[in-house]
Structure formats: structure tokens, C-alpha cells
Enzyme design. Structure first.
Site, PDB file in Angstrom:
ATOM      1  N   SER A   1      -1.375   0.053  -3.062  1.00 44.24           N
ATOM      2  CA  SER A   1      -1.739  -0.454  -4.392  1.00 44.24           C
ATOM      3  C   SER A   1      -0.514  -0.838  -5.223  1.00 44.24           C
ATOM      4  O   SER A   1      -0.656  -1.429  -6.298  1.00 44.24           O
ATOM      5  CB  SER A   1      -2.584   0.580  -5.144  1.00 44.24           C
ATOM      6  OG  SER A   1      -1.865   1.780  -5.312  1.00 44.24           O
ATOM      7  N   GLY A   2       0.692  -0.505  -4.742  1.00 41.64           N
ATOM      8  CA  GLY A   2       1.895  -0.938  -5.453  1.00 41.64           C
ATOM      9  C   GLY A   2       2.632   0.161  -6.188  1.00 41.64           C
ATOM     10  O   GLY A   2       3.516  -0.123  -7.007  1.00 41.64           O
ATOM     11  N   LYS A   3       2.322   1.418  -5.875  1.00 41.62           N
ATOM     12  CA  LYS A   3       2.969   2.532  -6.585  1.00 41.62           C
ATOM     13  C   LYS A   3       4.485   2.508  -6.396  1.00 41.62           C
ATOM     14  O   LYS A   3       5.243   2.601  -7.355  1.00 41.62           O
ATOM     15  CB  LYS A   3       2.423   3.886  -6.077  1.00 41.62           C
ATOM     16  CG  LYS A   3       0.932   4.058  -6.258  1.00 41.62           C
ATOM     17  CD  LYS A   3       0.452   5.424  -5.771  1.00 41.62           C
ATOM     18  CE  LYS A   3       0.630   5.670  -4.280  1.00 41.62           C
ATOM     19  NZ  LYS A   3      -0.160   4.768  -3.417  1.00 41.62           N
TER      20      LYS A   3
ATOM     21  N   SER B   1      -2.827  10.467  -6.020  1.00 40.79           N
ATOM     22  CA  SER B   1      -3.338  11.733  -6.516  1.00 40.79           C
ATOM     23  C   SER B   1      -4.857  11.739  -6.447  1.00 40.79           C
ATOM     24  O   SER B   1      -5.526  10.922  -7.045  1.00 40.79           O
ATOM     25  CB  SER B   1      -2.779  11.885  -7.931  1.00 40.79           C
ATOM     26  OG  SER B   1      -3.605  12.595  -8.754  1.00 40.79           O
TER      27      SER B   1
HETATM   28  N1  ATP Z   1       2.099  -7.065  -8.742  1.00 43.71           N
HETATM   29  C1  ATP Z   1       2.373  -6.204  -7.754  1.00 43.71           C
HETATM   30  N2  ATP Z   1       2.778  -4.968  -8.047  1.00 43.71           N
HETATM   31  C2  ATP Z   1       3.060  -4.087  -7.055  1.00 43.71           C
HETATM   32  N3  ATP Z   1       2.967  -4.357  -5.737  1.00 43.71           N
HETATM   33  C3  ATP Z   1       2.581  -5.579  -5.381  1.00 43.71           C
HETATM   34  C4  ATP Z   1       2.256  -6.549  -6.364  1.00 43.71           C
HETATM   35  N4  ATP Z   1       1.875  -7.645  -5.740  1.00 43.71           N
HETATM   36  C5  ATP Z   1       1.993  -7.396  -4.444  1.00 43.71           C
HETATM   37  N5  ATP Z   1       2.410  -6.140  -4.196  1.00 43.71           N
HETATM   38  C6  ATP Z   1       2.646  -5.615  -2.839  1.00 43.71           C
HETATM   39  O1  ATP Z   1       1.819  -4.543  -2.481  1.00 43.71           O
HETATM   40  C7  ATP Z   1       2.352  -3.940  -1.297  1.00 43.71           C
HETATM   41  C8  ATP Z   1       2.164  -2.453  -1.320  1.00 43.71           C
HETATM   42  O2  ATP Z   1       2.985  -1.889  -2.308  1.00 43.71           O
HETATM   43  P1  ATP Z   1       3.592  -0.400  -2.206  1.00 43.71           P
HETATM   44  O3  ATP Z   1       4.219  -0.126  -0.901  1.00 43.71           O
HETATM   45  O4  ATP Z   1       4.413  -0.290  -3.440  1.00 43.71           O
HETATM   46  O5  ATP Z   1       2.261   0.478  -2.311  1.00 43.71           O
HETATM   47  P2  ATP Z   1       2.112   2.061  -2.425  1.00 43.71           P
HETATM   48  O6  ATP Z   1       1.047   2.284  -3.452  1.00 43.71           O
HETATM   49  O7  ATP Z   1       3.442   2.694  -2.658  1.00 43.71           O
HETATM   50  O8  ATP Z   1       1.547   2.457  -1.008  1.00 43.71           O
HETATM   51  P3  ATP Z   1       1.705   3.871  -0.222  1.00 43.71           P
HETATM   52  O9  ATP Z   1       0.779   4.858  -0.920  1.00 43.71           O
HETATM   53  O10 ATP Z   1       1.221   3.549   1.150  1.00 43.71           O
HETATM   54  O11 ATP Z   1       3.145   4.276  -0.273  1.00 43.71           O
HETATM   55  C9  ATP Z   1       3.820  -4.361  -1.227  1.00 43.71           C
HETATM   56  O12 ATP Z   1       3.965  -5.265  -0.157  1.00 43.71           O
HETATM   57  C10 ATP Z   1       4.032  -5.064  -2.571  1.00 43.71           C
HETATM   58  O13 ATP Z   1       4.981  -6.079  -2.465  1.00 43.71           O
HETATM   59 MG    MG Z   2       4.543   4.082  -1.583  1.00 38.73          MG
END
Ligand code: ATP
Ligand code: MG
Length: 169
Positions: free
Chosen positions: A11-13, A80
Site C-alpha cells: 500500500s506504500g507504507k 497493524s
Molecule cells: N503514491 C504512492 N505512494 C506510495 N507508494 C506508491 C505510490 N504509487 C505507487 N506506489 C508503489 O507501491 C509499491 C509498494 O510500496 P511499498 O513497498 O512502500 O509498500 P508497503 O506498504 O511498505 O508494503 P509491505 O507491507 O509489503 O512492506 C511500490 O512499488 C511503490 O512505488
Molecule cells: Mg514496506
């Protein structure tokens, strides 16, 4: 203050928390970034079952409180699962700003940056949240960043968070 970014895998965290940290750190030496994946490097006694995840949630919130009590600001990027720990955060931190990254499962499956969703659906790995463990939507986020917001790009999401969060001191 604790800034808590919550959302399903993909989701982009990590992306947004790193962007926020890069932006804020130069003016705030007392800021740390704690990513869910980093927590798992530290707290080795947790697996991905619900019980392991519950222990992890407890460790994360308790660590954030220890830091917060010493005037250290924390950005926590965590999947969470437990509303009771989100409520605990709000009660126990000096200030708590919760950002929910609310993306449809369809988008997350398209991203599938860790090959989690495909593997879960193929039965290759268990305990994937959103597939075989339900994800309770956060009850009271301070800010929701959804798919249309993310379509505007990481920089735009970052500006939204900065505009809405309480100022760091
Ligand atoms: N506006 C945005 N904000 C954040 N991430 C984005 C956005 N648009 C696309 N993404 C993409 O979403 C993908 C997943 O992001 P990220 O790895 O930060 O997720 P995460 O929530 O940390 O996942 P995990 O829980 O698996 O670690 C990445 O490839 C990122 O580039
Ligand atoms: Mg992550």
C-alpha cells in the site's frame, strides 16, 4: 509524536514513510523511522501467524512509547492488524497521527511487489493479510490516502501528510 502509517502489503507504507523521513529529518534530529520489516529484524520471536503478529504489534507500540516518552518522534510504517493497539496508541502516545493507506486489493495484487498475493492465492504461503487473514479497516484514522490520491504521485501524498499532521517540535 508518533506518526503511524498503516495499510496492507504494497500500500506504500515504506515508500511514503521514507519520503516523510527524508523531508523531516534535516530539521528534526530527534526523529526516527521504524519500518515493519526492520522491527522483524529486531524482534525475532514473531512469526506471521495471528499470535505472532499480535506480539509484534505489542512490541512495536511499546517501543514507540519508550521513544516518545524521551522526546523522540517516530514514524512507524506497520501493517497493524489490531484495533485495540491502535486505540492503545492514541491513549498512550503524547501525540498520535494515524495515516491509513487505503488501496483496493485489486491494485495491491497488480503491484504485488513482494510476490505475496500471487503466492498466497496459489497456496504457496499462508498467513497473508488480505487473503487468508482478514484486515480490519482502521476505525479512526486521522488521514486516509486512497487510490486516487496515490495516482497523483508520492510527492503529492507527502505534501498531503505534511499539510494535515500536527507540526513536529
Ligand atoms: N503514491 C504512492 N505512494 C506510495 N507508494 C506508491 C505510490 N504509487 C505507487 N506506489 C508503489 O507501491 C509499491 C509498494 O510500496 P511499498 O513497498 O512502500 O509498500 P508497503 O506498504 O511498505 O508494503 P509491505 O507491507 O509489503 O512492506 C511500490 O512499488 C511503490 O512505488
Ligand atoms: Mg514496506
Amino acid at each position: 509524536m508518533v506518526i503511524w502509517l498503516i495499510g496492507l502489503s504494497g500500500s506504500g507504507k515504506t515508500t511514503l514513510s521514507e519520503a516523510l523521513y527524508q523531508r523531516l529529518k534535516p530539521g528534526h534530529a530527534n526523529l526516527v523511522l521504524l519500518d515493519g520489516d526492520a522491527f522483524r529484524e529486531v524482534f525475532r520471536d514473531v512469526d506471521h501467524t495471528i499470535e505472532g503478529r499480535r506480539r509484534n504489534a505489542e512490541h512495536i507500540s511499546n517501543l514507540c512509547k519508550v521513544l516518545d516518552d524521551q522526546g523522540i518522534h517516530v514514524i512507524a510504517a506497520v501493517l497493524s492488524l489490531f484495533p485495540e493497539w491502535q486505540a492503545w496508541n492514541r491513549t498512550n502516545f503524547s501525540s498520535y497521527f494515524e495515516v491509513f493507506l487505503d488501496l483496493p486489493l485489486k491494485t495491491l495484487k497488480e503491484r504485488d511487489t513482494k510476490d505475496l498475493y500471487a503466492a498466497a492465492e496459489a497456496g504457496r504461503i499462508p498467513d497473508v493479510i488480505g487473503i487468508d487473514i482478514p484486515f480490519p479497516r482502521p476505525a479512526a484514522p486521522d488521514l486516509v490516502i486512497d487510490k486516487p490520491a496515490q495516482d497523483d504521485g508520492v510527492e503529492a501524498c507527502l505534501e498531503t501528510i505534511l499539510a494535515q499532521m500536527p507540526p513536529l517540535v
